[in-house]
Design a protein around this motif. Sequence first.
Motif, PDB file in Angstrom:
ATOM      1  N   ASP A  80     -25.078 -14.139  13.423  1.00 55.99           N
ATOM      2  CA  ASP A  80     -26.415 -14.446  13.931  1.00 55.99           C
ATOM      3  C   ASP A  80     -26.700 -13.790  15.267  1.00 55.99           C
ATOM      4  O   ASP A  80     -27.844 -13.422  15.565  1.00 55.99           O
ATOM      5  CB  ASP A  80     -26.583 -15.958  14.093  1.00 55.99           C
ATOM      6  N   VAL A  81     -25.680 -13.677  16.098  1.00 62.37           N
ATOM      7  CA  VAL A  81     -25.834 -13.158  17.460  1.00 62.37           C
ATOM      8  C   VAL A  81     -24.723 -12.154  17.705  1.00 62.37           C
ATOM      9  O   VAL A  81     -23.568 -12.372  17.311  1.00 62.37           O
ATOM     10  CB  VAL A  81     -25.759 -14.301  18.495  1.00 62.37           C
ATOM     11  N   LEU A  82     -25.085 -11.064  18.362  1.00 61.02           N
ATOM     12  CA  LEU A  82     -24.098 -10.049  18.741  1.00 61.02           C
ATOM     13  C   LEU A  82     -24.148  -9.893  20.247  1.00 61.02           C
ATOM     14  O   LEU A  82     -25.185  -9.543  20.815  1.00 61.02           O
ATOM     15  CB  LEU A  82     -24.411  -8.720  18.047  1.00 61.02           C
ATOM     16  N   LEU A  99     -23.924 -19.430  25.851  1.00 66.24           N
ATOM     17  CA  LEU A  99     -24.772 -18.538  25.048  1.00 66.24           C
ATOM     18  C   LEU A  99     -25.215 -19.224  23.763  1.00 66.24           C
ATOM     19  O   LEU A  99     -26.401 -19.208  23.406  1.00 66.24           O
ATOM     20  CB  LEU A  99     -24.007 -17.253  24.731  1.00 66.24           C
ATOM     21  N   GLU A 100     -24.276 -19.852  23.066  1.00 67.69           N
ATOM     22  CA  GLU A 100     -24.630 -20.527  21.818  1.00 67.69           C
ATOM     23  C   GLU A 100     -25.597 -21.681  22.063  1.00 67.69           C
ATOM     24  O   GLU A 100     -26.587 -21.845  21.326  1.00 67.69           O
ATOM     25  CB  GLU A 100     -23.380 -21.051  21.118  1.00 67.69           C
ATOM     26  N   ALA A 101     -25.350 -22.467  23.093  1.00 63.86           N
ATOM     27  CA  ALA A 101     -26.200 -23.628  23.360  1.00 63.86           C
ATOM     28  C   ALA A 101     -27.631 -23.208  23.662  1.00 63.86           C
ATOM     29  O   ALA A 101     -28.592 -23.803  23.144  1.00 63.86           O
ATOM     30  CB  ALA A 101     -25.623 -24.436  24.525  1.00 63.86           C
ATOM     31  N   VAL A 102     -27.796 -22.176  24.499  1.00 70.04           N
ATOM     32  CA  VAL A 102     -29.149 -21.756  24.872  1.00 70.04           C
ATOM     33  C   VAL A 102     -29.861 -21.102  23.695  1.00 70.04           C
ATOM     34  O   VAL A 102     -31.034 -21.384  23.425  1.00 70.04           O
ATOM     35  CB  VAL A 102     -29.109 -20.807  26.085  1.00 70.04           C
ATOM     36  N   MET A 103     -29.164 -20.242  22.941  1.00 66.18           N
ATOM     37  CA  MET A 103     -29.835 -19.558  21.843  1.00 66.18           C
ATOM     38  C   MET A 103     -30.128 -20.509  20.676  1.00 66.18           C
ATOM     39  O   MET A 103     -31.039 -20.261  19.891  1.00 66.18           O
ATOM     40  CB  MET A 103     -29.033 -18.339  21.393  1.00 66.18           C
ATOM     41  N   THR A 104     -29.394 -21.587  20.592  1.00 70.04           N
ATOM     42  CA  THR A 104     -29.713 -22.616  19.601  1.00 70.04           C
ATOM     43  C   THR A 104     -30.947 -23.403  20.028  1.00 70.04           C
ATOM     44  O   THR A 104     -31.842 -23.688  19.226  1.00 70.04           O
ATOM     45  CB  THR A 104     -28.520 -23.565  19.407  1.00 70.04           C
TER      46      THR A 104
END
Length: 295
Positions: A80-82, A99-104
């Motif tokens: 999903d994210v690179l 990074l995961e928390a914010v992009m989620t």
Amino acid sequence: MSLRIAVGIATRGRAAILAETLAELARQRRAPERVLVCHVGPEDVAALPEAHPGVAFLRAEAGLPRQRNAILDAAGPDCDVLLFLDDDFLPAPDYLAVLEAVMTARPDCVVATGEVIADGAKGPGIAVAEGRAILARDPGAADPLAAAPHFNGYGCNMAVRLAPVRAHGLRFDEALPLYAWYEDIDFTRRLAAASGGAILRLAGARGVHLGVKAARTPGLRLGYSQVANPLYLARKGSFPWSHAIPSALRHCAINALRSLAPEPEVDRVGRLRGNLLALRDLLRGRADPRRILDL
């Protein structure tokens, strides 16, 4: 639902430094689903494939855009994210978790770039031990999940959401050869424009950019790119003219001043010569990023 995150690193000629960055990735509290390292020749990675069997090592022709495009191709449809990292960027242990928390939480975010708490690219560089000491002393962000709009992703640490990259068929511009000054601005701003998404700077995704000088583009070529590339991108439409002209002139002025007392690790005199060559070509109507291959 959690995101699947890949980390991509383009490298050339710095196997020892790459080893340190891979070691920092192994300390992440939230491990990436995939780590992709793109190199040019076997000497770029030495014995690292044997030491890191979980890392995918791939080869491409030399040039940052070519290598990053190879990483894009290898990321696979299941990611999903690179996150693109330079081979000399040391991420703090909670970088990927933030990074995961914010992009989620922010599905509109198509580009995320972290907080560079020390940047050796702006000086003679930072030694690995010093970089780790800086990370250890860093108190972190007051709000680890704080995010603010930003002009572009910074290539040493920038994450892109892959769905809009695939939907719009975006690639790094291979007309920007070798070190490809400002390829990060070009790609991330085109992604935001095509998707209508946001570019965010994440306060809690932190790290140190060592700014290692070994195996970088020589000063003459880099200096030429500092003038030619912003103007090329302005003509493309990915970099405003209001930014491109001041950027080119600013680097000319900075290199002129610093060439008076050059640093041994940084070829400021060569950069200034490159700046002047690009300005001459601009007056002749033939300034072109690809010209650096002839310098």
